[in-house]
Design an enzyme around this catalytic site. Structure first.
Site, short mmCIF file in Angstrom:
data_model
loop_
_atom_site.label_atom_id
_atom_site.label_comp_id
_atom_site.label_asym_id
_atom_site.label_seq_id
_atom_site.Cartn_x
_atom_site.Cartn_y
_atom_site.Cartn_z
N GLY A 11 97.94 41.00 -3.36
CA GLY A 11 96.98 42.08 -3.37
C GLY A 11 96.75 42.68 -4.74
O GLY A 11 96.86 42.03 -5.77
N CYS A 12 96.43 43.98 -4.73
CA CYS A 12 96.01 44.67 -5.95
C CYS A 12 97.12 44.76 -7.00
O CYS A 12 96.84 44.93 -8.18
CB CYS A 12 95.52 46.07 -5.60
N GLN A 13 98.37 44.67 -6.59
CA GLN A 13 99.48 44.83 -7.52
C GLN A 13 99.84 43.53 -8.26
O GLN A 13 100.73 43.52 -9.11
CB GLN A 13 100.71 45.32 -6.78
N ALA A 14 99.15 42.43 -7.94
CA ALA A 14 99.55 41.12 -8.47
C ALA A 14 99.45 41.04 -9.99
O ALA A 14 100.17 40.25 -10.61
CB ALA A 14 98.71 40.02 -7.84
N PHE B 83 99.20 49.22 -6.32
CA PHE B 83 99.74 49.24 -4.97
C PHE B 83 99.28 48.01 -4.21
O PHE B 83 98.24 47.42 -4.48
CB PHE B 83 99.29 50.50 -4.25
#
Length: 350
Positions: A145-148, A336
């Site tokens: 997701g966005c934290q990658a 996150f």
């Protein structure tokens, strides 16, 4: 051990601006007038002015894109969406790498995406396009997701610490607009209204240029683990982004902050590169973390111009901070993802 640096960041987005078209289509899916008014109010407050897509928008009522990829009543199955990702992803990645500037001596390649998969995939396409040596170490980070982006930078950081001669190319690419769903629920449509397409490319090495990477920390928040979820469905990937996420962050972040901030106080950090998952997410981080006033302005600017592009988005924020060229400033990056979880990176400008 020798310090590690994020030297440069290049970014790219597709040429088609789609926010207004996608918003109009989503609003047309809502059957009730009261729900449509609620959706419109929430969309007005999103903090997003523009989003970009590989799909050319169609301005006619009830339609999404000009070519009919999203045909009303017959949205594409997952296979068609993955075929489109495989066809479109390389060109956008090449543009981001070109924006990064000259590259030589690359020893490692880290590619992150949660919106499409193929094998041989984007890592192979990049290797061939750049003429990388066949011995380059490749790693694919998927479905985080966005934290990658921060996870990918951590992998690059570890590679350079293990071998100071390493030069790591990190690419984050997401085609979020390939996962629209034809659903009437307001919360789900507001989720789709956040996302756009984009790509970042970054160089990490031991050369003392850009941002010094000082440390990484992850925090899992199992009490809210189903509030962000991303699962493969028959008609694309099914995204869950609960409206409860901001409240959960306000509750969960404060007791975890001492560890996430490396034992320092919030006021010790001048730069706050917070992933703009949405306006309410940024508001929640401000309430929970109490950063200096205005510290999230660059995150809000990226949200306004691009929406949430998932993993590349925080890299767009970091690039804006690097362009200010103000040495000696301490920063924290935070993003996150599913779980609910937070990935953080401490850094300093040099």
């Amino acid at each position: 051990m020798s310090p590690v640096f994020l030297n440069r960041i290049g970014t790219a987005v597709p040429v088609h601006e789609v926010h207004g078209t996608f918003r109009a289509f989503a609003e047309g899916l809502i059957p009730g007038e009261r729900e449509r008014r609620l959706f419109s109010r929430m969309a007005d407050r999103s903090g997003i002015a523009r989003r970009w897509s590989i799909l050319e928008p169609d301005g006619r009522p009830g339609l999404v894109d000009r070519e009919g990829f999203y045909e009303p009543g017959r949205f594409p199955a997952t296979r068609a969406r993955m075929e489109r990702w495989e066809a479109e992803a390389p060109a956008l990645a090449f543009r981001a790498v070109e924006a990064l500037g000259p590259l030589d001596g690359i020893t490692h390649l880290v590619v992150a995406s949660c919106t499409g998969f193929a094998a041989p995939g984007l890592d192979h396409a990049l290797s061939a396009h750049l003429g990388l040596d066949e011995t380059v170490a490749r790693t694919n980070v998927g479905f985080m997701g966005c934290q990658a982006a921060i996870v990918a930078l951590r992998l690059a950081h570890d590679a350079v610490r293990a071998d100071p001669e390493a030069r790591v190319l990190v690419v984050n690419l997401e085609l979020c607009t390939l996962h629209l769903q034809e659903r009437p629920e307001v919360e789900q449509l507001l989720c789709f209204l956040l996302f756009g397409d984009g790509c970042s490319a970054a160089l990490v090495s031991a050369e003392p240029e850009g941002l010094r990477l000082d440390g990484f920390r992850c925090a899992l928040m199992p009490e809210a683990e189903e509030q962000i979820a991303w699962r493969v469905g028959d008609n694309g990937f099914d995204m869950v982004l609960s409206g409860e996420v901001p409240k959960s962050l306000v509750r969960a972040l404060p007791p975890r902050l001492p560890a996430l901030l490396g034992g320092r106080e919030a006021e010790d950090y001048d730069l706050w590169a917070i992933h703009p998952g949405g306006r309410s997410v940024l508001d929640a981080v401000e309430e929970a973390c109490r950063p200096p006033q205005g510290a999230l302005s660059q995150s809000r600017a990226v949200l306004a111009e691009h929406g949430n592009m998932s993993s590349p988005t925080v890299m767009f924020v970091l690039r804006a901070m690097m362009e200010e060229r103000a040495p000696g400033r301490r920063g924290i990056a935070m993003a996150f993802g599913p779980g609910l979880s937070a990935e953080t990176m401490r850094f300093a400008t040099v």
